[in-house]
Design a protein around this motif. Structure first.
Motif, short mmCIF file in Angstrom:
data_model
loop_
_atom_site.label_atom_id
_atom_site.label_comp_id
_atom_site.label_asym_id
_atom_site.label_seq_id
_atom_site.Cartn_x
_atom_site.Cartn_y
_atom_site.Cartn_z
N GLU A 152 3.04 18.24 -6.09
CA GLU A 152 2.84 18.46 -4.65
C GLU A 152 1.58 19.29 -4.40
O GLU A 152 1.26 20.21 -5.16
CB GLU A 152 4.04 19.19 -4.05
CG GLU A 152 5.37 18.48 -4.23
CD GLU A 152 6.12 18.95 -5.47
OE1 GLU A 152 7.34 18.77 -5.51
OE2 GLU A 152 5.45 19.50 -6.41
N PRO A 153 0.86 18.98 -3.32
CA PRO A 153 -0.31 19.78 -2.97
C PRO A 153 0.09 21.14 -2.42
O PRO A 153 1.19 21.31 -1.88
CB PRO A 153 -1.01 18.93 -1.89
CG PRO A 153 0.09 18.14 -1.27
CD PRO A 153 1.05 17.85 -2.39
N ASP A 154 -0.79 22.11 -2.55
CA ASP A 154 -0.57 23.43 -1.98
C ASP A 154 -0.56 23.30 -0.46
O ASP A 154 -1.53 22.81 0.13
CB ASP A 154 -1.71 24.35 -2.42
CG ASP A 154 -1.57 25.77 -1.89
OD1 ASP A 154 -0.72 26.00 -1.00
OD2 ASP A 154 -2.33 26.65 -2.36
N GLN A 200 0.83 -1.20 0.00
CA GLN A 200 0.00 0.00 0.00
C GLN A 200 0.88 1.26 0.00
O GLN A 200 1.91 1.30 0.65
CB GLN A 200 -0.91 0.02 1.23
CG GLN A 200 -1.86 -1.17 1.30
CD GLN A 200 -2.62 -1.19 2.60
OE1 GLN A 200 -3.51 -0.38 2.81
NE2 GLN A 200 -2.28 -2.11 3.49
N LYS A 201 0.40 2.26 -0.73
CA LYS A 201 1.17 3.51 -0.81
C LYS A 201 0.22 4.68 -1.01
O LYS A 201 -0.81 4.57 -1.69
CB LYS A 201 2.17 3.43 -1.96
CG LYS A 201 3.03 4.68 -2.14
CD LYS A 201 4.19 4.43 -3.07
CE LYS A 201 3.77 4.15 -4.48
NZ LYS A 201 4.93 4.04 -5.41
N VAL A 202 0.56 5.80 -0.41
CA VAL A 202 -0.18 7.04 -0.58
C VAL A 202 0.71 8.06 -1.29
O VAL A 202 1.88 8.21 -0.94
CB VAL A 202 -0.64 7.62 0.78
CG1 VAL A 202 -1.05 9.09 0.63
CG2 VAL A 202 -1.80 6.81 1.34
N ILE A 203 0.15 8.71 -2.29
CA ILE A 203 0.86 9.82 -2.93
C ILE A 203 0.06 11.08 -2.63
O ILE A 203 -1.11 11.20 -3.00
CB ILE A 203 0.99 9.62 -4.45
CG1 ILE A 203 1.82 8.38 -4.76
CG2 ILE A 203 1.63 10.86 -5.08
CD1 ILE A 203 2.02 8.12 -6.24
N ARG A 204 0.66 11.99 -1.90
CA ARG A 204 0.02 13.27 -1.61
C ARG A 204 0.10 14.12 -2.87
O ARG A 204 1.18 14.32 -3.43
CB ARG A 204 0.75 13.96 -0.46
CG ARG A 204 0.78 13.15 0.83
CD ARG A 204 -0.47 13.34 1.63
NE ARG A 204 -0.40 12.70 2.93
CZ ARG A 204 -1.33 12.81 3.87
NH1 ARG A 204 -2.39 13.57 3.64
NH2 ARG A 204 -1.22 12.19 5.02
N VAL A 205 -1.05 14.62 -3.31
CA VAL A 205 -1.08 15.30 -4.60
C VAL A 205 -2.07 16.46 -4.59
O VAL A 205 -3.07 16.44 -3.86
CB VAL A 205 -1.46 14.27 -5.71
CG1 VAL A 205 -2.81 13.65 -5.43
CG2 VAL A 205 -1.45 14.90 -7.10
N ASP A 206 -1.77 17.45 -5.40
CA ASP A 206 -2.70 18.56 -5.60
C ASP A 206 -3.93 18.02 -6.33
O ASP A 206 -3.79 17.28 -7.32
CB ASP A 206 -2.03 19.66 -6.43
CG ASP A 206 -2.88 20.91 -6.54
OD1 ASP A 206 -2.67 21.83 -5.74
OD2 ASP A 206 -3.76 20.94 -7.42
N LYS A 207 -5.11 18.37 -5.86
CA LYS A 207 -6.34 17.81 -6.43
C LYS A 207 -6.45 18.06 -7.92
O LYS A 207 -6.88 17.18 -8.69
CB LYS A 207 -7.55 18.40 -5.71
CG LYS A 207 -8.86 17.77 -6.13
CD LYS A 207 -10.00 18.19 -5.23
CE LYS A 207 -11.27 17.45 -5.58
NZ LYS A 207 -12.36 17.74 -4.64
N ALA A 208 -6.05 19.24 -8.38
CA ALA A 208 -6.18 19.59 -9.79
C ALA A 208 -5.20 18.82 -10.68
O ALA A 208 -5.35 18.81 -11.90
CB ALA A 208 -5.97 21.09 -9.97
N LYS A 209 -4.21 18.17 -10.06
CA LYS A 209 -3.19 17.47 -10.84
C LYS A 209 -3.33 15.95 -10.79
O LYS A 209 -2.47 15.22 -11.29
CB LYS A 209 -1.79 17.88 -10.35
CG LYS A 209 -1.50 19.36 -10.55
CD LYS A 209 -0.13 19.73 -10.01
CE LYS A 209 0.16 21.22 -10.20
NZ LYS A 209 1.47 21.62 -9.64
#
Length: 422
Positions: free
Chosen positions: A375-377, A220-229
């Motif tokens: 990356e998320p804001d 399992q893995k989580v990638i933190r990401v900007d929603k628009a991307k």
């Protein structure tokens, strides 16, 4: 232990051997003997544990030992929540009864009822059905359940989640009071026990989990990401990784359709599967996904329930679920039958609370990472998106109930109460 030691007939052992199985799974080992004894059974077993054979094999043996009636009324009813699951159970019934003088049929909504009615008129011993179509045919006087000897309620927890309680109660009133009952559920929740109390008679309770838990088998893995991307990122990951057979989850039907279109525009063969898709479209999408002509299948939780896709290597949560248990069901699509699998979640800031609830449920912190350019804001709101929408609109539903996979009412499938299309 071997299947021979469970008391199954020679005809069933031949069918089991033909399918290539040599030893029973834990749920089969625990459930088959009491069912053969005629006991009611309440079983906790998740998809992938072999539970379908756990009730199908003893059910077929019991029926085969009884006298075959000339008109072949329905003697065993298997009720299940979704079309796909109904079709898969029916395939199992056919395979395991290949050396028995028993006839079976499957009925579900979303397709023309006439071929199903024609099959029923020819006489059926075992009927696999979804609630809506079953009640429709009964209400039209095209189907009688007054000779049912065995009643199986499969995926009982999902039945409750999809709002089928009243339909189940109606079905119970249509079958004889004297019967054998089998209920299978992924959990023994308070609601499940309450439902069981009204259906089962002094049941034997059995419980089995896969030999390897979800956490142990699946990476399992989580990638933190900007929603628009998110869309750009998922296309990049699938393309550069040259991934095939990727199951992607969204929370809504609209989201599934939208993502599928963008993937196709990005050069990835993809198909969406959800409650608004016709049965033909769903069957075609699943077939293409299995044979490799479709690389990505984008699904909602309800539509994906019961899908049997062996050795699925990748599951991606494009949007993580707001109900933690659904996360376990989603990633359980991979890492099956002892194979390894990868489950990746693209988590935007507004999903932070959902992720926290999921990690609390599974008892672990899922490793997370950031990818350059996605990356998320750091100043983005971490308030859940549903609450944001409600505060802006001043309306909407709160809590954990899903309303994203409901179907429009149409034709013979109209119901007085709203529920998700199956």
């Amino acid at each position: 232990m071997s299947f021979n030691s469970l008391g199954l007939s020679e005809a069933l052992l031949r069918a089991i051997n033909k399918k290539g199985y040599s030893s029973p799974s834990p749920i089969q080992e625990k459930a088959i003997p009491p069912i053969l004894e005629g006991r009611d059974v309440l079983a906790s077993a998740q998809t992938g544990t072999g539970k379908t054979a756990g009730f199908t094999l003893p059910l077929l043996q019991i029926l085969s030992q009884g006298a075959i009636q000339r008109r072949r009324p329905v003697r065993a009813l298997i009720l299940t929540p979704t079309r796909e699951l109904a079709a898969q159970i029916f395939d199992n019934v056919k395979d395991y009864s290949s050396f028995l003088d028993l006839k079976s049929a499957v009925i579900f909504g979303g397709v023309n009822q006439n071929p199903q009615v024609s099959k029923l008129r020819q006489g059926v011993d075992v009927l696999v059905a979804t609630p809506g179509r079953l009640l429709d045919l009964c209400n039209q006087g095209l189907l009688s359940l007054n000779k049912v000897e065995l009643f199986v309620l499969d995926e009982a927890d999902r039945m409750l989640d999809m709002g089928f309680v009243r339909d189940i109660e109606k079905v119970i009133k249509l079958i004889p009071a004297k019967r054998q009952n089998l209920m299978f559920s992924a959990t023994f929740s308070k609601e499940i026990k309450k439902l069981a109390h009204g259906i089962l008679n002094h049941p034997v309770m059995v419980e089995a989990t896969p030999e390897n838990t979800t956490v142990e088998v699946i990476k399992q893995k989580v990638i933190r990401v900007d929603k628009a991307k998110k869309t750009e990122l998922i296309i990049k990951l699938i393309t550069e990784g040259k991934w095939k057979q990727v199951l992607v989850f969204t929370r809504t039907k609209h989201g599934a359709n939208n993502l599928t279109k963008k993937m196709m525009a990005g050069g990835i063969t993809a198909a969406a599967i959800h409650g608004n898709k016709s049965q033909g479209a769903r069957t075609k999408a699943l077939s293409g996904f299995k044979d490799g002509s479709i690389r990505v299948m984008v699904a909602t939780d309800i539509a994906a329930r019961g899908l049997d896709i062996p050795l699925l290597p990748h599951v991606i949560n494009f949007e993580i679920p707001n109900i933690p248990e659904d996360y376990v069901h989603r990633i359980g699509r991979t890492g099956r039958a002892g194979a390894s699998g990868e489950a990746m979640s693209l988590v935007s800031p507004d999903e932070t609370t959902f992720l926290r609830d999921i990690q609390k449920l599974i008892g672990m912190t899922i490793p997370s990472e950031l990818l350059e350019g996605f990356e998320p804001d750091p100043n983005a709101s971490t308030e859940p998106i549903k609450r944001q929408q409600q505060s802006r609109s001043g309306s909407g539903r709160s809590g954990g109930k899903r309303n994203s996979d409901r179907a429009p009412k149409n034709g013979s499938e109209k119901r007085k109460t709203k529920k998700r299309r199956y």
